[in-house]
Design an enzyme around this catalytic site. Structure first.
Site, PDB file in Angstrom:
ATOM      1  N   SER A 155     -11.010  -5.116  18.697  1.00 34.67           N
ATOM      2  CA  SER A 155     -11.236  -4.382  17.447  1.00 34.67           C
ATOM      3  C   SER A 155     -11.698  -2.981  17.772  1.00 34.67           C
ATOM      4  CB  SER A 155     -12.305  -5.093  16.604  1.00 34.67           C
ATOM      5  OG  SER A 155     -12.749  -4.274  15.538  1.00 34.67           O
TER       6      SER A 155
ATOM      7  N   TYR B 103     -20.345  -9.356  15.431  1.00 35.73           N
ATOM      8  CA  TYR B 103     -18.891  -9.250  15.507  1.00 35.73           C
ATOM      9  C   TYR B 103     -18.478  -8.180  16.522  1.00 35.73           C
ATOM     10  CZ  TYR B 103     -14.107  -8.120  13.945  1.00 35.73           C
ATOM     11  OH  TYR B 103     -12.755  -7.860  13.891  1.00 35.73           O
TER      12      TYR B 103
END
Length: 286
Positions: free
Chosen positions: A178, A191
């Protein structure tokens, strides 16, 4: 400060993981202008989180390029069946495996199903992930921290371990990282930490498997319109999601999927340990 432009209708889903059916507009996942050329003909690919979003878009394009498909998902049965339908429309079979890949036995079962039904495994796409925004690190419980790491990171270890005996020379592993691994996210601390770990895992695994002729790469998407977004952000945050990148819009799953095709095909034969960045123009130098 000027009010941010509305980019999507405000919306929120109370259940996690999110479902695709209620999303407005629907994500674009089939890339109608993309014509397959047999880049993955004869290959067998297992894609985690393949029920919707990026995973579904990857499944469709892999099938269009000639691969037999398997997807894993948690409990979104209707979304998974839609992926199966779309893959079948491309002329390929689609194995569907339900279960929590944060548990190692589920990962072993998923790989075993692929071998049982297709006799081989050539491509592993570690895509499934979850996120739980919190205002402060003080709000992140031990249970949330472990849950996020199990789904996002532990599962990648478990799946590689299960798949490795079946991956021969020329096989490929593609991990989903990400943009948050590079630029951080103040409300997605756990995350972002998993995604940073995935980058390091990708680089290290690429080195470890090089002598076996197995390439390992990753894709680090920016803001992409998937069920993860309305299921984890408020309606107001969803409305402006994607507006903070240079392109000033959210990305679509089928704008990310070609990067996965590239990394799984011979087009990227001299690439391993690398990360591609379909992120709307954010420069991360990574």
């Amino acid at each position: 400060m000027a009010e941010q432009e509305s980019l999507q209708p405000p919306q929120h889903q109370d259940t996690r993981p999110g479902r695709q059916e209620p999303m407005v507009p629907q994500p674009s996942e089939t890339r109608p202008g993309y014509h397959g050329s047999g880049k993955l003909r004869g290959k067998v690919a297992l894609i985690t989180g393949g029920d919707s979003g990026i995973g579904r878009a990857v499944a469709v394009l892999y099938a269009r390029e000639g691969a037999k498909i398997g997807i894993s998902y948690l409990n979104e049965d209707k979304d998974a069946e839609e992926t199966r339908r779309l893959v079948a429309a491309e002329g390929q079979p689609c194995t569907v495996v339900r279960g929590d890949i944060g548990q190692e036995d589920i990962c072993r079962q998923a790989v075993a199903r692929m071998i049982e039904e297709h006799g081989r495994l050539d491509i592993l796409v570690n895509n499934a992930a979850e996120q739980h925004p919190q205002e402060s690190i003080e709000d992140i419980t031990a249970e949330q921290l472990e849950r996020t790491f199990r789904t996002n990171l532990f599962a990648q270890f478990f799946l590689v371990k299960a798949a490795l005996p079946h991956l021969g020379e020329g096989a490929c592993i593609v991990n989903t990282a990400s943009v948050t691994a590079y630029k951080g996210s103040p409300k997605l601390l756990d995350y972002s930490a998993t995604k940073g770990a995935i980058v390091a895992f990708t680089r290290s695994l690429a080195m470890a498997l090089s002598e076996r002729g197995i390439r390992v790469n990753a894709v680090a998407p920016g803001p992409i319109w998937t069920p993860l977004i309305p299921s984890t952000f408020t309606a107001e945050e969803v409305e402006t999601f994607g507006g903070n990148v240079p392109m000033k819009r959210v990305g679509q799953p089928d704008e990310v999927a070609p990067a996965f095709v590239f990394l799984a095909s011979e087009d990227s034969s001299y690439m391993s340990g690398q990360v591609l960045h379909p992120n709307g123009g954010t420069v991360v130098n990574g």
